[in-house]
Scaffold this motif. Structure first.
Motif, short mmCIF file in Angstrom:
data_model
loop_
_atom_site.label_atom_id
_atom_site.label_comp_id
_atom_site.label_asym_id
_atom_site.label_seq_id
_atom_site.Cartn_x
_atom_site.Cartn_y
_atom_site.Cartn_z
N PHE A 79 0.84 -1.20 0.00
CA PHE A 79 0.00 0.00 0.00
C PHE A 79 0.88 1.26 0.00
O PHE A 79 0.67 2.18 -0.78
N ILE A 80 1.89 1.26 0.86
CA ILE A 80 2.81 2.40 0.94
C ILE A 80 3.57 2.54 -0.38
O ILE A 80 3.74 3.64 -0.90
N ARG A 81 4.02 1.41 -0.93
CA ARG A 81 4.74 1.42 -2.21
C ARG A 81 3.89 2.03 -3.32
O ARG A 81 4.36 2.89 -4.08
N ASP A 82 2.65 1.59 -3.41
CA ASP A 82 1.77 2.05 -4.49
C ASP A 82 1.49 3.54 -4.43
O ASP A 82 1.29 4.18 -5.46
N ILE A 83 1.48 4.11 -3.25
CA ILE A 83 1.21 5.55 -3.13
C ILE A 83 2.49 6.37 -3.18
O ILE A 83 2.59 7.34 -3.94
N ILE A 85 6.03 5.23 -3.47
CA ILE A 85 7.24 4.84 -4.21
C ILE A 85 6.97 4.80 -5.71
O ILE A 85 7.61 5.50 -6.48
N THR A 86 6.02 3.99 -6.14
CA THR A 86 5.72 3.92 -7.58
C THR A 86 4.73 4.99 -8.01
O THR A 86 4.69 5.36 -9.17
N GLY A 87 3.90 5.42 -7.09
CA GLY A 87 2.87 6.39 -7.43
C GLY A 87 1.75 5.80 -8.27
O GLY A 87 0.98 6.53 -8.87
N SER A 88 1.65 4.46 -8.29
CA SER A 88 0.61 3.83 -9.12
C SER A 88 -0.79 4.11 -8.59
O SER A 88 -1.76 3.99 -9.32
N GLN A 89 -0.91 4.49 -7.35
CA GLN A 89 -2.20 4.92 -6.79
C GLN A 89 -2.20 6.44 -6.70
O GLN A 89 -1.17 7.06 -6.49
N LEU A 90 -3.33 7.03 -6.85
CA LEU A 90 -3.52 8.48 -6.69
C LEU A 90 -2.72 9.31 -7.70
O LEU A 90 -2.24 10.40 -7.40
N ASN A 91 -2.53 8.77 -8.91
CA ASN A 91 -1.93 9.52 -10.03
C ASN A 91 -0.57 10.15 -9.71
O ASN A 91 -0.31 11.28 -10.10
N LYS A 92 0.25 9.44 -8.98
CA LYS A 92 1.61 9.90 -8.64
C LYS A 92 1.64 11.19 -7.82
O LYS A 92 2.68 11.81 -7.67
N TYR A 94 1.50 11.68 -4.71
CA TYR A 94 2.23 11.61 -3.44
C TYR A 94 3.51 10.81 -3.55
O TYR A 94 4.08 10.40 -2.54
N GLN A 95 3.97 10.59 -4.76
CA GLN A 95 5.21 9.85 -4.96
C GLN A 95 6.37 10.65 -4.37
O GLN A 95 6.48 11.86 -4.57
N ILE A 96 7.22 9.97 -3.61
CA ILE A 96 8.36 10.64 -2.98
C ILE A 96 9.33 11.08 -4.07
O ILE A 96 9.76 10.28 -4.90
N ASP A 97 9.68 12.35 -4.04
CA ASP A 97 10.56 12.92 -5.04
C ASP A 97 11.95 12.29 -4.95
O ASP A 97 12.58 12.29 -3.90
N GLY A 98 12.41 11.72 -6.05
CA GLY A 98 13.77 11.20 -6.13
C GLY A 98 13.98 9.78 -5.63
O GLY A 98 15.11 9.30 -5.62
N ILE A 99 12.92 9.09 -5.23
CA ILE A 99 13.11 7.73 -4.71
C ILE A 99 13.04 6.73 -5.87
O ILE A 99 12.16 6.81 -6.71
N PRO A 100 14.00 5.81 -5.94
CA PRO A 100 13.96 4.80 -7.00
C PRO A 100 12.76 3.87 -6.82
O PRO A 100 12.44 3.48 -5.70
N GLN A 101 12.12 3.52 -7.92
CA GLN A 101 10.94 2.67 -7.85
C GLN A 101 11.28 1.18 -7.77
O GLN A 101 10.57 0.42 -7.13
N ASP A 102 12.32 0.77 -8.45
CA ASP A 102 12.61 -0.67 -8.55
C ASP A 102 13.86 -1.11 -7.83
O ASP A 102 14.13 -2.30 -7.72
#
Length: 187
Positions: A79-83, A85-92, A94-102
């Motif tokens: 759940f935390i990853r989707d919001i 890290i990847t931003g796959s939830q909520l249209n990116k 709240y994606q953390i700026d500069g964090i690698p996704q993979d």
């Protein structure tokens, strides 16, 4: 009204927490800002029965997570990853700026736990949800008692607890719930 079973109360509490979190996100959705960091504090997943003792933590390392608890913490990590890290939830939004996704980066992601089996396993489960293909180190301290039983070190909380346990309201609830508590004594 009959008492709500523990598992149902726990599920309801989790639903309320998630709903509150989503409501919070929706209230700030119009703000244009970058998420630079999040901190997550969570309880361990569902575990075996445990008699707690605020003075001696020695025997508490024997309460292991059950499969439900393992699934809960992995789901929280996902759940935390989707919001964030990847931003796959909520249209990116709240994606953390500069964090690698993979790729896990130890300088950007830290996982801390007290050094009890159930809390380390819970932290590892959240970490697996965050980065499924990475081996994320779990940092622990030497003495978990301040993280696990901080309330046992505070005289003010001791006095509040003592007053509560001696109150008429508590004694009435204890009497009312005796049958229910006894029905779970062998669990």
């Amino acid at each position: 009204m009959p008492a709500m079973p523990h598992a149902l109360r726990r599920h309801a509490a989790t639903c309320i927490q998630v709903a509150s979190f989503i409501f919070f996100l929706s209230t700030i959705a119009h703000v244009s800002a970058k998420v630079l960091m999040i901190q997550v504090i969570h309880r361990h997943g569902a575990r075996e029965h445990l008699e707690k003792n605020p003075i001696d933590l020695g025997f508490e390392n024997e309460a292991y997570l059950i499969s439900t608890g393992q699934a809960e913490v992995r789901k929280l990590g996902s759940f935390i990853r989707d919001i964030f890290i990847t931003g796959s939830q909520l249209n990116k939004a709240y994606q953390i700026d500069g964090i690698p996704q993979d790729e896990f980066n130890h300088s950007l992601v830290k996982v801390y736990s007290s050094n009890l089996q159930r809390t380390m396993a819970s932290a590892a489960g959240v970490a697996i949800g965050l980065y499924p293909d990475a081996a994320i180190p779990i940092e622990t301290g030497n003495s978990p008692d301040l993280w696990i039983r901080a309330y046992a070190k505070c005289p003010k909380i001791d006095s509040y607890n003592k007053a509560w346990y001696e109150s008429t309201e508590f004694k009435n609830k204890e009497r009312e719930s005796e049958t229910l508590r006894e029905s779970y004594s062998d669990v």
